[in-house]
Write a protein that holds these residues in place. Structure first.
Motif, PDB file in Angstrom:
ATOM      1  N   THR A 181     -11.035  -4.014   6.253  1.00 35.00           N
ATOM      2  CA  THR A 181     -11.234  -2.574   6.360  1.00 35.00           C
ATOM      3  C   THR A 181     -11.014  -2.132   7.796  1.00 35.00           C
ATOM      4  O   THR A 181     -11.524  -2.755   8.724  1.00 35.00           O
ATOM      5  CB  THR A 181     -12.658  -2.207   5.921  1.00 35.00           C
ATOM      6  OG1 THR A 181     -12.835  -2.617   4.577  1.00 35.00           O
ATOM      7  CG2 THR A 181     -12.881  -0.709   6.030  1.00 35.00           C
ATOM      8  N   GLY A 182     -10.265  -1.078   7.942  1.00 32.50           N
ATOM      9  CA  GLY A 182     -10.031  -0.549   9.282  1.00 32.50           C
ATOM     10  C   GLY A 182      -8.753  -1.042   9.920  1.00 32.50           C
ATOM     11  O   GLY A 182      -8.403  -0.591  11.005  1.00 32.50           O
ATOM     12  N   PHE A 183      -8.035  -1.961   9.254  1.00 33.77           N
ATOM     13  CA  PHE A 183      -6.794  -2.469   9.824  1.00 33.77           C
ATOM     14  C   PHE A 183      -5.624  -2.107   8.928  1.00 33.77           C
ATOM     15  O   PHE A 183      -5.627  -2.405   7.742  1.00 33.77           O
ATOM     16  CB  PHE A 183      -6.868  -3.984   9.997  1.00 33.77           C
ATOM     17  CG  PHE A 183      -5.563  -4.607  10.448  1.00 33.77           C
ATOM     18  CD1 PHE A 183      -5.132  -5.809   9.919  1.00 33.77           C
ATOM     19  CD2 PHE A 183      -4.767  -3.987  11.409  1.00 33.77           C
ATOM     20  CE1 PHE A 183      -3.934  -6.382  10.330  1.00 33.77           C
ATOM     21  CE2 PHE A 183      -3.569  -4.546  11.827  1.00 33.77           C
ATOM     22  CZ  PHE A 183      -3.151  -5.753  11.280  1.00 33.77           C
ATOM     23  N   GLN A 184      -4.629  -1.468   9.538  1.00 35.27           N
ATOM     24  CA  GLN A 184      -3.377  -1.189   8.862  1.00 35.27           C
ATOM     25  C   GLN A 184      -2.256  -1.335   9.861  1.00 35.27           C
ATOM     26  O   GLN A 184      -2.448  -1.133  11.060  1.00 35.27           O
ATOM     27  CB  GLN A 184      -3.352   0.228   8.282  1.00 35.27           C
ATOM     28  CG  GLN A 184      -4.258   0.434   7.073  1.00 35.27           C
ATOM     29  CD  GLN A 184      -3.773  -0.338   5.875  1.00 35.27           C
ATOM     30  OE1 GLN A 184      -2.600  -0.648   5.747  1.00 35.27           O
ATOM     31  NE2 GLN A 184      -4.698  -0.685   4.990  1.00 35.27           N
ATOM     32  N   LYS A 185      -1.079  -1.653   9.366  1.00 31.55           N
ATOM     33  CA  LYS A 185       0.086  -1.710  10.231  1.00 31.55           C
ATOM     34  C   LYS A 185       1.315  -1.382   9.398  1.00 31.55           C
ATOM     35  O   LYS A 185       1.270  -1.399   8.168  1.00 31.55           O
ATOM     36  CB  LYS A 185       0.240  -3.096  10.864  1.00 31.55           C
ATOM     37  CG  LYS A 185       0.603  -4.193   9.869  1.00 31.55           C
ATOM     38  CD  LYS A 185       0.880  -5.507  10.559  1.00 31.55           C
ATOM     39  CE  LYS A 185       1.315  -6.562   9.559  1.00 31.55           C
ATOM     40  NZ  LYS A 185       1.592  -7.868  10.230  1.00 31.55           N
ATOM     41  N   LEU A 186       2.403  -1.072  10.090  1.00 25.67           N
ATOM     42  CA  LEU A 186       3.695  -0.865   9.453  1.00 25.67           C
ATOM     43  C   LEU A 186       4.636  -1.994   9.845  1.00 25.67           C
ATOM     44  O   LEU A 186       4.642  -2.418  11.005  1.00 25.67           O
ATOM     45  CB  LEU A 186       4.299   0.472   9.883  1.00 25.67           C
ATOM     46  CG  LEU A 186       3.572   1.742   9.431  1.00 25.67           C
ATOM     47  CD1 LEU A 186       4.275   2.975   9.995  1.00 25.67           C
ATOM     48  CD2 LEU A 186       3.487   1.818   7.924  1.00 25.67           C
TER      49      LEU A 186
ATOM     50  N   TYR B 142       4.172   5.498  -2.919  1.00 22.07           N
ATOM     51  CA  TYR B 142       3.080   4.567  -3.154  1.00 22.07           C
ATOM     52  C   TYR B 142       3.277   3.654  -4.365  1.00 22.07           C
ATOM     53  O   TYR B 142       2.711   2.555  -4.403  1.00 22.07           O
ATOM     54  CB  TYR B 142       1.765   5.326  -3.322  1.00 22.07           C
ATOM     55  CG  TYR B 142       1.303   5.999  -2.048  1.00 22.07           C
ATOM     56  CD1 TYR B 142       1.474   7.367  -1.858  1.00 22.07           C
ATOM     57  CD2 TYR B 142       0.723   5.264  -1.020  1.00 22.07           C
ATOM     58  CE1 TYR B 142       1.054   7.983  -0.683  1.00 22.07           C
ATOM     59  CE2 TYR B 142       0.305   5.870   0.156  1.00 22.07           C
ATOM     60  CZ  TYR B 142       0.467   7.228   0.309  1.00 22.07           C
ATOM     61  OH  TYR B 142       0.050   7.834   1.481  1.00 22.07           O
TER      62      TYR B 142
ATOM     63  N   ARG C 242       0.844  -1.195   0.000  1.00 22.44           N
ATOM     64  CA  ARG C 242       0.000   0.000   0.000  1.00 22.44           C
ATOM     65  C   ARG C 242       0.881   1.248   0.000  1.00 22.44           C
ATOM     66  O   ARG C 242       0.563   2.226  -0.669  1.00 22.44           O
ATOM     67  CB  ARG C 242      -0.925   0.015   1.219  1.00 22.44           C
ATOM     68  CG  ARG C 242      -1.798   1.258   1.293  1.00 22.44           C
ATOM     69  CD  ARG C 242      -2.777   1.187   2.444  1.00 22.44           C
ATOM     70  NE  ARG C 242      -3.836   0.223   2.243  1.00 22.44           N
ATOM     71  CZ  ARG C 242      -4.899   0.431   1.465  1.00 22.44           C
ATOM     72  NH1 ARG C 242      -5.041   1.579   0.825  1.00 22.44           N
ATOM     73  NH2 ARG C 242      -5.815  -0.499   1.351  1.00 22.44           N
TER      74      ARG C 242
ATOM     75  N   GLN D 204       3.812  -0.651   4.414  1.00 18.94           N
ATOM     76  CA  GLN D 204       2.430  -0.827   4.831  1.00 18.94           C
ATOM     77  C   GLN D 204       1.816  -1.825   3.862  1.00 18.94           C
ATOM     78  O   GLN D 204       1.577  -1.497   2.694  1.00 18.94           O
ATOM     79  CB  GLN D 204       1.692   0.502   4.781  1.00 18.94           C
ATOM     80  CG  GLN D 204       0.298   0.458   5.349  1.00 18.94           C
ATOM     81  CD  GLN D 204      -0.371   1.827   5.314  1.00 18.94           C
ATOM     82  OE1 GLN D 204      -0.248   2.565   4.349  1.00 18.94           O
ATOM     83  NE2 GLN D 204      -1.090   2.155   6.374  1.00 18.94           N
TER      84      GLN D 204
END
Lengths: 113, 114
Positions: free
Chosen positions: B97-102, B51, B31, B91
């Motif tokens: 939906t609603g979940f992201q992390k590094l 990106y 992402r 990322q």
């Protein structure tokens, strides 16, 4: 505008004790994530909360838990502390759930003795 | 498994001596790729987000580039105040939906001497 605020800045605990770390996100940010950074390593993802719900969890034991409050602030709790839990704990806030990047706080330095 | 490798681990430069830091990554879907600067005992400070392959971004003496497998952070004519650890993070594309992390690399410690 205030940035991401974490408290306390430093903490010393004894093995077996419990600790609570706190984070206030940037105003308007609805998502808070927690990371653990051991000395000399990159941050490792622990939890992400968005709109007061846990959305993701990293590879950490059940001794680690967190919650997000109606004002979007967050707490990270660690039970039964081990020496290996000594680290810099970082909170990151993001608008929505991280689509637009993250702003990190200065962290809480936890030392377990 | 998503993975980020940064090289070199440490880099010592003379003031004005340009160089590049490397970030290689393996991710099922990307992402975004982030560069942060971290001073000792402080939290990471955001520098850039990239990106798509071919994208470049610049800020003062720093320029970040992205390919399908790696990113470079170029430092032109560095100054002592550029001394810090530079962290790269990816990322991953996550369907929830609603979940992201590094996912972070271990960083490159840069020391610029006068």
């Amino acid at each position: 505008d205030a940035g991401v605020t974490q408290s306390p800045t430093h903490l010393i605990k004894t093995r077996g004790q419990h600790v609570t770390l706190r984070c206030s996100p940037i105003s308007g940010h609805k998502s808070v994530s927690w990371y653990q950074q051991v000395l000399g390593q990159g941050p490792q993802f622990i939890f992400q909360y968005y709109e007061k719900e846990e959305r993701g969890r990293g590879n950490f034991p059940d001794r680690f838990s967190a919650r997000q409050f109606p004002n979007y602030s967050s707490e990270l709790n660690v039970n039964a502390l081990l020496l290996g839990d000594s680290a810099l704990y970082l909170c990151a806030s993001s608008l929505e759930w991280g689509l637009y990047g993250y702003t990190f706080g200065s962290g809480t330095r936890l030392t377990v003795v | 498994e998503d993975q980020v490798t940064q090289s070199p681990e440490a880099l010592r430069l003379q003031e004005g001596e340009s160089s590049s830091l490397n970030c290689s990554y393996t991710v099922s879907g990307l992402r975004g790729l982030f560069w942060y600067r971290q001073d000792p005992g402080k939290g990471p400070e955001f520098l850039f987000t990239l990106y798509s392959a071919g994208e470049e971004k610049e800020k003062e003496r720093l320029k970040a580039t992205l390919t399908k497998k790696e990113s470079f952070l170029h430092i032109t004519a560095p100054k002592p105040e550029d001394s810090a650890t530079y962290l790269c993070a990816v990322q991953p594309l996550i369907s929830n939906t609603g979940f992201q992390k590094l996912v972070f690399g271990t960083g490159t410690r840069l020391l610029v001497s006068p």
